[in-house]
Design an enzyme around this catalytic site. Structure first.
Site, PDB file in Angstrom:
ATOM      1  N   GLU A 146      44.552  44.308  43.388  1.00  0.00           N
ATOM      2  CA  GLU A 146      43.817  43.563  42.348  1.00  0.00           C
ATOM      3  C   GLU A 146      44.419  43.801  40.960  1.00  0.00           C
ATOM      4  O   GLU A 146      44.503  42.895  40.142  1.00  0.00           O
ATOM      5  CB  GLU A 146      42.339  44.002  42.320  1.00  0.00           C
TER       6      GLU A 146
ATOM      7  N   CYS B  44      37.325  48.594  44.707  1.00  0.00           N
ATOM      8  CA  CYS B  44      36.852  49.926  44.313  1.00  0.00           C
ATOM      9  C   CYS B  44      36.358  49.868  42.864  1.00  0.00           C
ATOM     10  O   CYS B  44      36.447  48.833  42.211  1.00  0.00           O
ATOM     11  CB  CYS B  44      37.986  50.942  44.450  1.00  0.00           C
TER      12      CYS B  44
END
Lengths: 151, 151
Positions: free
Chosen positions: B57, B85
């Site tokens: 990401e 996360c």
């Protein structure tokens, strides 16, 4: 202001925060130390770099990991002028930073003692020791001055 | 496996995850789309790059911000193969990603629907629309296969 001498790495983090302010970025600085030696440092730079991830802590962690040739910064300490946000707290977890010292709390965006409290969930696979308030007056005054000028 | 065609960006994210696995990294891929065009993509690479922040990401966001010349990815969508996360969820907030679609949930490390739930606190200054489960079977099987081989 703090009445006893600041640790050298926090002095350096404050100088990096000052450099960020002079570049028109929110004044936040961070330093990573291993065995008494600075192995990484960074300042806030998302505007200048067109990079929303370019926070001081991320820059300092990436530099330290490059310097040490290891994605895990085991045994390293971080000094940062403001309570880390969720992104940076998460990066501190992934890097396995042993101890985090931050200067000013950040009730509006922090994720260590506020909000998401990233270290306080079992999903955080590592939990650093946390110290706060060292250099708080200096860091907070720098942030206040920055936003005062821009209002 | 999913019984209807996957969106093209999720297919690309799964291909990036496969590329990560082939490089010995945990198989996770991410794509950023604006107006139907891919403007950023990345795969997990913390081991290879010695960079604990090198999640799929983060790589996709940094690339999109460079491509668009803006630290804010307003109007952009992200497709990623695993629930982000805390670090990546925080980066999604800073980037102002409008919509996040993730394939598999991550009860052990996720911070969207689990643990820190980064988007669910007032300290998150932006909250993307969240969709999950698209490509879940494919993403989960790739992760299971990766860890099975390494046991």
């Amino acid at each position: 202001m703090t009445r006893w001498p600041l640790p050298e790495p926090m002095k350096r983090a404050l100088a990096l925060a000052q450099a960020a302010a002079e570049a028109g970025e929110v004044p936040i600085g961070a330093v990573v130390v291993k065995d008494g030696r600075v192995v990484g440092e960074g300042r806030n730079a998302p505007r200048g770099l067109h990079d929303p991830t370019a926070h001081a802590e991320i820059a300092a962690i990436r530099m330290a990991a490059t310097v040490l040739g290891n994605e895990r910064l085991t045994g390293c300490e971080m000094f940062v002028t403001l309570e880390p946000c969720a992104m940076c707290a998460g990066a501190i977890v992934h890097a396995r930073i042993a101890r985090l010292t931050y200067a000013a709390p950040d009730p509006k965006g922090g994720a260590v003692a506020h909000g998401a409290r990233v270290f306080d969930h079992p999903q955080a696979l590592h939990k650093p020791e946390v110290v706060s308030g060292i250099g708080e007056a200096e860091a907070a005054e720098m942030l206040r001055g920055f936003f005062r000028e821009r209002r």
